[in-house]
Write an enzyme that holds these catalytic residues in place. Structure first.
Site, PDB file in Angstrom:
ATOM      1  N   ASP A 307       0.868  -1.176   0.000  1.00 47.15           N
ATOM      2  CA  ASP A 307       0.000   0.000   0.000  1.00 47.15           C
ATOM      3  C   ASP A 307       0.908   1.231   0.000  1.00 47.15           C
ATOM      4  O   ASP A 307       2.097   1.144   0.337  1.00 47.15           O
ATOM      5  CB  ASP A 307      -0.941  -0.006   1.205  1.00 47.15           C
ATOM      6  N   TRP A 308       0.364   2.357  -0.372  1.00 45.17           N
ATOM      7  CA  TRP A 308       1.176   3.557  -0.620  1.00 45.17           C
ATOM      8  C   TRP A 308       1.937   3.994   0.638  1.00 45.17           C
ATOM      9  O   TRP A 308       1.339   4.313   1.653  1.00 45.17           O
ATOM     10  CB  TRP A 308       0.287   4.679  -1.176  1.00 45.17           C
TER      11      TRP A 308
END
Ligand SMILES: *[C@@H]1O[C@H](CO)[C@@H](O)[C@H](O)[C@H]1NC(C)=O
Ligand SMILES: *[C@@H]1O[C@H](CO)[C@@H](O)[C@H](O)[C@H]1NC(C)=O
Ligand SMILES: *[C@@H]1O[C@H](CO)[C@@H](O)[C@H](O)[C@H]1NC(C)=O
Ligand SMILES: *[C@@H]1O[C@H](CO)[C@@H](O)[C@H](O)[C@H]1NC(C)=O
Ligand SMILES: *[C@@H]1O[C@H](CO)[C@@H](O)[C@H](O)[C@H]1NC(C)=O
Ligand SMILES: *[C@@H]1O[C@H](CO)[C@@H](O)[C@H](O)[C@H]1NC(C)=O
Ligand SMILES: *[C@@H]1O[C@H](CO)[C@@H](O)[C@H](O)[C@H]1NC(C)=O
Ligand SMILES: *[C@@H]1O[C@H](CO)[C@@H](O)[C@H](O)[C@H]1NC(C)=O
Ligand SMILES: *[C@@H]1O[C@H](CO)[C@@H](O)[C@H](O)[C@H]1NC(C)=O
Length: 893
Positions: A307-308
């Site tokens: 995830d970012w």
């Protein structure tokens, strides 16, 4: 410092990042972080305070992809490409180019020699985020409430036509975790409902639809991202670690991992890890979760991305099975630093990360690209997530960037508004309808109350990532949103249908109103939530301030209307359950309508139901309790704890209706509740046993072969800067200034349990989705549904399973296992539905045998309860006798 100034200059795009890090001094930490990041890894840190008994067990090495037959053609193509790739090309596949370093929210490096472009990764699960001329579809929770597999598929199909039309290679959806364990959890609305089977069908049908158009779907978030607050590490790591979700093995398999198995079974191309830790080990580098469960047990063949900004270690994440770093940056974006990119090149040259791991990472990514035919006629991105202008910087985070033609404003909407409207309509869930108040006549005198009936007066997209609750609530907030092309607001649609309509847009009941007998009040209320980077009206993502109550004093508005008008209809737009006890039983509250989160088609989809053009056919994808503490404290939001917030899933399998049923707590509205304007009956219910039961599935086949490459460390020159390379400042490259100087400095301190010898094949694996026998249809239920009422409508038949009473496994009394929805049945019309129950549906996860086990009993049957909601079960079939009969005592309160 410059990055801070830069961020301030580009405030809109940066505010999410600043919000993520709002709890510490961004500028003051800059030097420390830069130094830390360039000098060391935050790998294998000491873990604090994980409760006794929860362990992050090591699982190494990463199982290689390519041994599953349905992927073998794609892997054969990928093998030829990767076998010819240089080290820099392989590293390019694995690492994003950096936040705001390309048109999409994530962009990989490219390999032009093989025709592989920078792949475009883009949110969201309900529409193509941050762009124009798209459809803002209803949210996942709305789609779940339809209980319609064909609509789940159709929405996924339409979503990916839009993704492809914009040049998105990898769409970041569907969301199948959070599942909704915590009723206040901020992102529950992105998924399909608080049940693993519903979530599994919602996810897998969406994926099938998405991938039918060659778009790579991404299921997220793996795994247990159930609470928003404290979900992320606050850099520098160690000051405040991400929350640790502590889960036992059986609960993980039967609740949280279950829908991911479905996704993998249908061939999903990508999985995104979550921000949180599990058992004290970050999901982005949790070897047991990625190597062990996802890639070995579940046989996942695609790529795993972070995830970012959740990537927190270079070597550690590579060894633990991460394949792609997104958006590529290290702990802080915009610095041009990465845990991978050139650092991954170094860790190969110094022998710390085995080349075969990098080969597998690159092969998985390239094979996935081939698997969906993206090597042929796939459009390049023709939009920019960074600006709405026609031209703009190609690399906004570069400060000095060449200019590109970025937005072509390609209209990708097709006829998808009609699919969006149908999903929203079929999700509408009627919970109360005394005296057949609904449907309304178009000549009724209607008094409409509440700001939730109208478009946000500032414009439907006035708030960044919908981070306000103003006007009709069509979606929650955060990265799981899209821009509305328009908002068809309920009040506009109501005015189109009825002539005598007065609208009061305030959320306070107007003083001095005179109600006339016969007037009907329609009151709109809402409850919002979203992602943690925004706080809305005191709610930090989760419903931390509002609790499960309607926002904007919605309860008071309903009660005031109910005091004045004899007939009140309450319409609720909500991310999840709200408490309705203050007014649900008031005699003048005749009808309660949950319209969930309808997206752009909020108006027409609602009036389709309110005025009786269609019968409602939505069902609650969660329970509505009478009070919040009907649930255990373990599912409430976790507050601050030093070092690391510990969220221990001590309720085990008992979430939502599973918990209420175990403790005989009657809900206000049971999971699955949903009324209709017509009535249905069931007949000719037949249970067919297809395969005799055995406790264990048949033994799996051994893994097939995987690509074979040379394992010699490549020449350092392969990651030297190409001559005259047009280098962009802060862009992430695989290259190193002086590669031949890279040497191992001492011995690398590998994690405990690290090994390069493959583990024996896990008995529960064998194919995508696990042992293929888990998907055998053991029983089939067939039932004729008859419309016994006077108007047309659709009926949902759900199958809830009850285990044999002598089962040694403590199991929820009933669990949804499958469902089907009829076509529209005219009065007197009927349809035969056939519903399968698989081996996995009948099984429990046995933690000792590490396998799915059916608690077969010689004397006690499985019961298959049939009904249109978990509170309405009086008909069941027995596995041993095959007898099906009605008039039974309900198994639950
Ligand atoms: C977490 O700890 C529990 C209890 O020891 C164990 O059963 C489970 O397998 C662990 N899960 C992971 C992903 O490490
Ligand atoms: C390199 O590509 C060629 C042409 O596709 C192929 O025949 C060869 O097998 C590849 N080499 C390796 C080592 O994979
Ligand atoms: C790596 O990707 C970048 C674009 O992100 C590209 O400029 C560069 O040429 C690629 N390197 C190789 C060796 O293909
Ligand atoms: C497409 O987007 C552009 C820019 O936002 C807008 O001006 C135009 O009206 C849109 N076209 C349609 C058909 O929505
Ligand atoms: C190899 O390089 C990686 C990346 O820079 C580094 O983390 C690791 O410690 C190095 N290993 C050795 C033994 O020097
Ligand atoms: C943008 O999309 C259109 C329509 O899908 C496509 O024809 C075009 O090639 C795309 N633009 C680019 C730069 O690929
Ligand atoms: C339904 O209407 C009848 C007749 O108007 C009335 O007596 C009864 O109380 C109503 N029932 C409910 C539940 O509103
Ligand atoms: C639900 O099932 C009951 C029987 O249990 C039936 O009377 C009713 O019509 C059904 N309602 C809907 C909406 O399907
Ligand atoms: C069961 O179905 C009937 C008929 O649709 C409905 O009146 C009742 O509310 C339902 N009960 C529950 C608990 O869902």
């Amino acid at each position: 410092m410059s990055s801070v100034r830069y961020c301030l200059a580009l405030f809109v795009v940066c505010q999410g990042v600043l919000a993520i890090s709002a709890e510490y001094d961004f500028a003051g930490e800059y030097a420390k972080i830069t130094q830390l990041q360039s000098s060391q890894e935050f790998a294998f840190e000491k873990r604090d305070d994980v409760p006794a008994g929860y362990v992050a067990s090591p699982y190494y090495p990463t199982p290689k992809g390519g041994w599953v037959s349905s992927w073998s053609a794609a892997y054969a193509k990928a093998e030829k490409v990767v076998g010819n790739m240089t080290l820099s090309e392989k590293v390019n596949m694995t690492t994003g180019t950096g936040f705001l370093m390309g048109p999409c929210v994530g962009n990989t490096g490219s390999a032009p020699r093989f025709g592989i472009p920078n792949l475009c990764l883009q949110d969201s699960a309900l529409g193509i985020a941050a762009t124009d001329n798209i459809t803002a579809f209803p949210a996942g929770i709305t789609t779940g409430a339809t209980f319609s597999k064909s609509l789940m598929y159709a929405r996924g199909d339409a979503l990916s036509q839009e993704a492809r039309g914009k040049g998105v290679n990898i769409q970041l959806g569907p969301t199948i975790g959070p599942i909704g364990r915590q009723p206040r959890g901020g992102r529950n609305w992105e998924g399909f409902g608080a049940d693993p089977s519903l979530q599994g069908f919602g996810g897998s049908e969406t994926i099938k639809g998405m991938q039918a158009n060659g778009v790579i779907a991404t299921v997220k978030h793996w795994v247990a991202n159930e609470q928003e607050q404290y979900r992320m590490d606050i850099v520098p790591h160690g000051t405040m670690k991400a929350l640790s979700a502590n889960i036992d093995d059986r609960t993980l398999h039967e609740l949280y991992a279950w829908p991911f198995m479905d996704a993998i079974k249908v061939g999903v191309g990508a999985v995104m890890t979550s921000y949180n830790d599990v058992n004290g080990s970050a999901a982005s580098q949790n070897s047991k979760l990625i190597n062990g469960i996802l890639k070995d047990e579940f046989g996942f063949q695609g790529l795993v991305m972070s995830d970012w900004l959740s990537h927190i270690g270079g070597v550690s994440a590579a060894l633990s099975g991460l394949d792609m770093s997104m958006p590529g940056d290290g702990a802080i974006p915009f610095l041009g630093l990465s845990y991978w990119a050139s650092d991954l090149s170094k860790s190969i040259l110094n022998g710390t990360v085995p080349l075969e791991r990098l080969n597998d990472m690159a092969t998985r990514i390239v094979a996935t690209w081939f698997q969906f035919g993206q090597d042929k006629d796939y459009p390049l991105p023709n939009f920019s997530a960074n600006t709405a202008d026609r031209e703009g910087p190609c690399y906004p985070a570069a400060l000095i960037s060449p200019t590109c033609a970025v937005n072509q404003y390609v209209n990708v909407q097709g006829d998808h508004a009609s699919i969006a409207r149908q999903v929203s309509r079929e999700a509408i869930t009627l919970l109360k309808n005394d005296n057949k108040t609904l449907p309304l006549s178009s000549s009724a005198t209607l008094k409409v109350f509440g700001s939730d009936a109208q478009t946000n007066p500032d414009g439907p997209n006035a708030c960044n990532q919908r981070n306000c609750n103003k006007g009709v609530l069509g979606m929650g907030w955060g990265s799981g949103t899209a821009n509305y092309p328009y908002m068809d607001a309920p009040i506009d649609a109501i005015k189109r249908r009825a002539s005598a309509v007065t609208y009061y847009s305030s959320d306070s009941f107007p003083g001095g109103l005179m109600a006339t007998a016969g007037d009907i009040a329609i009151v709109f209320i809402s409850s919002d939530s979203g992602e943690n980077q925004h706080t809305v009206e005191g709610n930090n993502g989760d419903r931390s301030a509002s609790g499960l109550y309607a926002w904007h004093n919605g309860d008071a508005l309903v009660k005031s209307a109910a005091a004045k008008y004899a007939t009140v209809i309450v319409v609720v737009h909500t991310v999840g359950p709200i408490l309705v006890e203050e007014w649900a039983d008031l005699p003048s509250v005749k009808s309660i309508v949950f319209a969930h989160l309808p997206g752009q088609e909020a108006g027409n989809s609602l009036t389709d139901i309110l005025f009786g053009d269609y019968s409602p056919s939505g069902h609650l994808p969660y329970s509505i309790p009478k009070k919040e503490n009907d649930y255990p404290a373990s599912v409430s939001l976790k507050g601050f704890q030093f070092f690391q917030v510990q969220d221990t899933f001590s309720e085990g399998l008992y979430i939502d209706y599973r918990y209420l049923n175990k403790h005989s707590i009657a809900p206000r509205y049971a999971f699955g509740t949903g009324l209709s304007y017509t009535t249905f009956s069931y007949s000719a219910l037949i249970l067919t046993s297809n395969i005799p039961l055995s406790a264990l599935p048949p033994a799996r086949a051994p893994k097939g072969s995987t690509p074979i490459y040379t394992s010699a460390i490549p020449a350092a020159a392969e990651v030297a800067w190409p001559s005259n390379f047009p280098r962009i400042w802060r862009y992430l490259y695989p290259y190193i200034d002086n590669p031949s100087a890279i040497t191992a400095t001492g011995k690398y301190n590998y994690p405990a349990g690290y090994s390069t010898t493959p583990k024996p094949d896990p008995p529960s694996g064998g194919d995508e989705g696990g042992n293929p026998a888990l998907w055998d249809i053991m029983f089939t239920l067939s039932v004729t549904v008859i419309n016994t009422g006077s108007v047309a409508g659709k009926e949902v038949v759900m199958v809830f399973l009850q285990h044999p009473s002598d089962s040694p496994y403590d199991t929820p009394v009933i669990q949804l296992r499958n469902f089907e929805k009829t076509e529209t049945l005219v009065p007197g019309g009927n349809q035969v539905l056939s519903i399968g129950v698989t081996r996995r549906d009948l099984s429990v996860w046995d933690t000792v045998q590490q396998n799915w086990v059916i608690p077969v009993s010689a004397t006690q049957p499985f019961l298959f309860w049939i009904g249109n909601g978990s509170g309405n079960l009086t008909v069941a079939c027995e596995s041993l006798s095959g007898v099906c009969e009605g008039g039974r005592v309900k198994p639950v309160a």
